[in-house]
Design a protein around this motif. Structure first.
Motif, PDB file in Angstrom:
ATOM      1  N   ALA A  24       9.783 -19.169 -12.161  1.00 23.32           N
ATOM      2  CA  ALA A  24       9.496 -18.493 -10.894  1.00 23.32           C
ATOM      3  C   ALA A  24      10.439 -17.333 -10.676  1.00 23.32           C
ATOM      4  CB  ALA A  24       9.599 -19.477  -9.722  1.00 23.32           C
ATOM      5  N   GLU A  25       9.958 -16.346  -9.957  1.00 27.29           N
ATOM      6  CA  GLU A  25      10.778 -15.203  -9.574  1.00 27.29           C
ATOM      7  C   GLU A  25      11.386 -15.492  -8.210  1.00 27.29           C
ATOM      8  OE1 GLU A  25      10.300 -10.457  -8.440  1.00 27.29           O
ATOM      9  OE2 GLU A  25       8.691 -11.491  -9.520  1.00 27.29           O
ATOM     10  N   GLU A  26      12.687 -15.696  -8.176  1.00 24.54           N
ATOM     11  CA  GLU A  26      13.379 -16.016  -6.931  1.00 24.54           C
ATOM     12  C   GLU A  26      13.714 -14.754  -6.139  1.00 24.54           C
ATOM     13  OE1 GLU A  26      14.089 -19.109  -5.906  1.00 24.54           O
ATOM     14  OE2 GLU A  26      13.372 -20.145  -7.712  1.00 24.54           O
ATOM     15  N   ASP A  27      14.023 -13.686  -6.876  1.00 27.51           N
ATOM     16  CA  ASP A  27      14.398 -12.406  -6.273  1.00 27.51           C
ATOM     17  C   ASP A  27      14.109 -11.324  -7.308  1.00 27.51           C
ATOM     18  OD1 ASP A  27      15.343 -10.657  -4.383  1.00 27.51           O
ATOM     19  OD2 ASP A  27      17.176 -11.784  -3.980  1.00 27.51           O
ATOM     20  N   SER A  28      14.343 -10.082  -6.951  1.00 28.23           N
ATOM     21  CA  SER A  28      13.988  -8.996  -7.864  1.00 28.23           C
ATOM     22  C   SER A  28      14.726  -9.077  -9.195  1.00 28.23           C
ATOM     23  CB  SER A  28      14.275  -7.645  -7.188  1.00 28.23           C
ATOM     24  OG  SER A  28      15.647  -7.559  -6.808  1.00 28.23           O
ATOM     25  N   LEU A  42      16.388 -12.089 -10.205  1.00 30.97           N
ATOM     26  CA  LEU A  42      16.727 -13.488 -10.432  1.00 30.97           C
ATOM     27  C   LEU A  42      15.476 -14.303 -10.724  1.00 30.97           C
ATOM     28  CD1 LEU A  42      18.861 -15.753 -10.403  1.00 30.97           C
ATOM     29  CD2 LEU A  42      18.397 -16.021  -7.951  1.00 30.97           C
ATOM     30  N   GLN A  43      15.462 -14.936 -11.890  1.00 30.05           N
ATOM     31  CA  GLN A  43      14.359 -15.821 -12.265  1.00 30.05           C
ATOM     32  C   GLN A  43      14.896 -17.245 -12.400  1.00 30.05           C
ATOM     33  OE1 GLN A  43      14.714 -12.736 -14.084  1.00 30.05           O
ATOM     34  NE2 GLN A  43      13.302 -11.969 -12.526  1.00 30.05           N
ATOM     35  N   GLY A  78      18.858 -10.797 -14.122  1.00 34.87           N
ATOM     36  CA  GLY A  78      18.553  -9.522 -14.750  1.00 34.87           C
ATOM     37  C   GLY A  78      17.938  -9.647 -16.131  1.00 34.87           C
ATOM     38  N   GLY A  79      17.186 -10.721 -16.356  1.00 31.80           N
ATOM     39  CA  GLY A  79      16.509 -10.893 -17.634  1.00 31.80           C
ATOM     40  C   GLY A  79      17.423 -11.191 -18.799  1.00 31.80           C
ATOM     41  N   THR A  80      18.599 -11.762 -18.525  1.00 32.31           N
ATOM     42  CA  THR A  80      19.572 -12.030 -19.593  1.00 32.31           C
ATOM     43  C   THR A  80      19.262 -13.299 -20.377  1.00 32.31           C
ATOM     44  OG1 THR A  80      20.995 -13.152 -17.977  1.00 32.31           O
ATOM     45  CG2 THR A  80      21.424 -10.811 -18.406  1.00 32.31           C
ATOM     46  N   GLY A  81      18.268 -14.070 -19.953  1.00 27.17           N
ATOM     47  CA  GLY A  81      17.944 -15.307 -20.649  1.00 27.17           C
ATOM     48  C   GLY A  81      18.648 -16.500 -20.023  1.00 27.17           C
ATOM     49  N   PHE A 103       0.749 -29.154 -23.815  1.00 28.94           N
ATOM     50  CA  PHE A 103       1.424 -28.437 -22.745  1.00 28.94           C
ATOM     51  C   PHE A 103       0.617 -27.233 -22.297  1.00 28.94           C
ATOM     52  CE2 PHE A 103       4.519 -30.882 -25.009  1.00 28.94           C
ATOM     53  CZ  PHE A 103       5.210 -31.493 -23.967  1.00 28.94           C
ATOM     54  N   LEU A 104       0.588 -27.046 -20.992  1.00 33.82           N
ATOM     55  CA  LEU A 104      -0.160 -25.951 -20.395  1.00 33.82           C
ATOM     56  C   LEU A 104       0.791 -24.813 -20.083  1.00 33.82           C
ATOM     57  CD1 LEU A 104      -2.225 -28.100 -17.880  1.00 33.82           C
ATOM     58  CD2 LEU A 104      -2.885 -27.415 -20.185  1.00 33.82           C
ATOM     59  N   LYS A 105       0.374 -23.609 -20.388  1.00 34.29           N
ATOM     60  CA  LYS A 105       1.208 -22.446 -20.077  1.00 34.29           C
ATOM     61  C   LYS A 105       1.169 -22.206 -18.581  1.00 34.29           C
ATOM     62  CE  LYS A 105       1.861 -17.532 -20.992  1.00 34.29           C
ATOM     63  NZ  LYS A 105       3.327 -17.681 -21.029  1.00 34.29           N
ATOM     64  N   SER A 106       2.341 -22.247 -17.962  1.00 34.91           N
ATOM     65  CA  SER A 106       2.428 -22.054 -16.517  1.00 34.91           C
ATOM     66  C   SER A 106       2.635 -20.588 -16.207  1.00 34.91           C
ATOM     67  CB  SER A 106       3.593 -22.872 -15.952  1.00 34.91           C
ATOM     68  OG  SER A 106       3.784 -22.578 -14.587  1.00 34.91           O
ATOM     69  N   ASP A 107       1.849 -20.067 -15.255  1.00 30.60           N
ATOM     70  CA  ASP A 107       2.049 -18.691 -14.823  1.00 30.60           C
ATOM     71  C   ASP A 107       3.334 -18.619 -14.020  1.00 30.60           C
ATOM     72  OD1 ASP A 107       0.720 -20.345 -12.920  1.00 30.60           O
ATOM     73  OD2 ASP A 107       0.448 -18.578 -11.647  1.00 30.60           O
ATOM     74  N   GLU A 108       4.006 -17.478 -14.111  1.00 33.06           N
ATOM     75  CA  GLU A 108       5.211 -17.307 -13.317  1.00 33.06           C
ATOM     76  C   GLU A 108       4.824 -17.123 -11.863  1.00 33.06           C
ATOM     77  OE1 GLU A 108       8.165 -14.630 -14.474  1.00 33.06           O
ATOM     78  OE2 GLU A 108       8.362 -15.398 -16.511  1.00 33.06           O
ATOM     79  N   GLY A 109       5.512 -17.842 -11.006  1.00 31.69           N
ATOM     80  CA  GLY A 109       5.193 -17.775  -9.595  1.00 31.69           C
ATOM     81  C   GLY A 109       6.363 -17.245  -8.788  1.00 31.69           C
ATOM     82  N   LYS A 110       6.135 -17.116  -7.493  1.00 31.29           N
ATOM     83  CA  LYS A 110       7.193 -16.755  -6.559  1.00 31.29           C
ATOM     84  C   LYS A 110       7.450 -17.963  -5.678  1.00 31.29           C
ATOM     85  CE  LYS A 110       6.881 -11.734  -5.982  1.00 31.29           C
ATOM     86  NZ  LYS A 110       8.335 -11.482  -6.008  1.00 31.29           N
ATOM     87  N   THR A 111       8.680 -18.116  -5.257  1.00 32.80           N
ATOM     88  CA  THR A 111       8.994 -19.255  -4.419  1.00 32.80           C
ATOM     89  C   THR A 111       8.643 -19.016  -2.959  1.00 32.80           C
ATOM     90  OG1 THR A 111      11.250 -18.453  -4.151  1.00 32.80           O
ATOM     91  CG2 THR A 111      10.850 -20.024  -5.924  1.00 32.80           C
ATOM     92  N   ILE A 112       8.240 -17.807  -2.603  1.00 36.12           N
ATOM     93  CA  ILE A 112       7.889 -17.526  -1.209  1.00 36.12           C
ATOM     94  C   ILE A 112       6.550 -18.162  -0.880  1.00 36.12           C
ATOM     95  CG2 ILE A 112       9.196 -15.392  -1.103  1.00 36.12           C
ATOM     96  CD1 ILE A 112       6.572 -13.880  -1.433  1.00 36.12           C
TER      97      ILE A 112
END
Length: 282
Positions: free
Chosen positions: A101-105, A107-108, A131-134, A273-282
């Motif tokens: 999930a995307e928590e912030d711009s 932060l994942q 910042g996409g650092t893994g 396993f099912l591929k989960s789409d990335e979501g937002k926590t809002i």
């Protein structure tokens, strides 16, 4: 606009108070207001924040476990070393699915779910990427970990850390029994919210369910013919349908308050396993 400036100012004050999680929730309120169903979503979000603030006003009088929950919800971090020093649960643990999930711009988050073979406990490993650092650890879906899992202090322990462990290969895993009645899922969810109002999401194993597609939506149907809405991509939905082929199957996933997000499925002893789409926590 002025609303964004107002919420940004409040969020900045929360950051100054070392309450980063609460700051992110406040910063995301303008995004909530841009959604189609913003009245209900905004009411829910403000209600949870208000309840959190009121609980903080009574913090010293609350049970220790609830105090820990409130501090964690606000963004006060526990030291991993202190958690790992506690006694955990020894078991064989299946990495049953992941949700990003995307928590912030910048932060994942990644929630990795583990299921204990003998204990029947479900644990959540929560990792963040800035910042996409893994991510610091690589938990592969389908892996079986033989080791000790330590839970964070909570009235409803879900979040955990993996202590000493080794990866088990070429051995079967016996998944604990799940729920066959969606009414039982509703009862367990209600009990969880009653124990910790901010709990999200809630993991569950569902047994003897059949996926269906109707009116453009994917659903699960239980033995009583009750239906449960699914939160999934078309790709995951059709994969679920294909694995089932009209037969009852076992599904693991997370209940998100309005829909169930399937993460893995068990068919004839095999886990997929099912591929989960990335979501937002809002």
């Amino acid at each position: 606009g002025r609303e964004e400036d107002y919420f940004q100012e409040l969020a900045t004050r929360m950051v100054d108070a070392k309450l980063g999680t609460l700051a992110r929730r406040i910063r995301q309120l303008p995004q909530v207001m841009a959604l189609d169903d913003w009245p209900s979503r905004l009411s829910q979000e403000l209600g949870e924040i208000y309840l959190l603030v009121k609980a903080f006003q009574k913090l010293p009088a609350l049970p220790d476990a609830l105090q820990d929950d409130l501090l964690s919800l606000a963004g006060v971090n526990f030291k991993k070393e202190a958690i790992l020093a506690k006694a955990g649960i020894q078991d064989r643990w299946l990495v049953a699915g992941q949700f990003f999930a995307e928590e912030d711009s910048n932060l994942q988050s990644r929630r990795t779910w583990l299921i204990g073979e003998q204990s029947g406990r479900i644990a959540m490993l929560l990792d963040f990427s800035w910042g996409g650092t893994g991510y610091e650890s690589d938990w592969r879906s389908g892996s079986i970990l033989d080791g000790e899992v330590v839970f964070y202090p909570s009235r409803l322990p879900l979040r955990a850390l993996v202590k000493a462990h080794e990866v088990v290969k070429d051995q079967p895993f016996h998944l604990p029994e799940g729920l066959t009645d969606f009414k039982e899922l509703e009862k367990k969810w209600a009990a969880a919210v009653g124990t910790l109002p901010w709990v999200w999401p809630w993991p569950a194993i569902l047994d003897e369910v059949i996926p269906v597609h109707t009116s453009g939506r994917f659903l699960l149907v239980d033995k009583n013919r009750d239906a449960l809405p699914l939160a999934c991509t078309p790709q995951s939905g059709w994969q679920l349908m294909a694995e089932s082929a009209g037969r009852p199957i076992r599904v693991f996933g997370q209940w998100e308050g309005e829909a169930f997000r399937p993460l893995s499925v068990v068919v004839e002893g095999g886990i997929y396993f099912l591929k989960s789409d990335e979501g937002k926590t809002i």
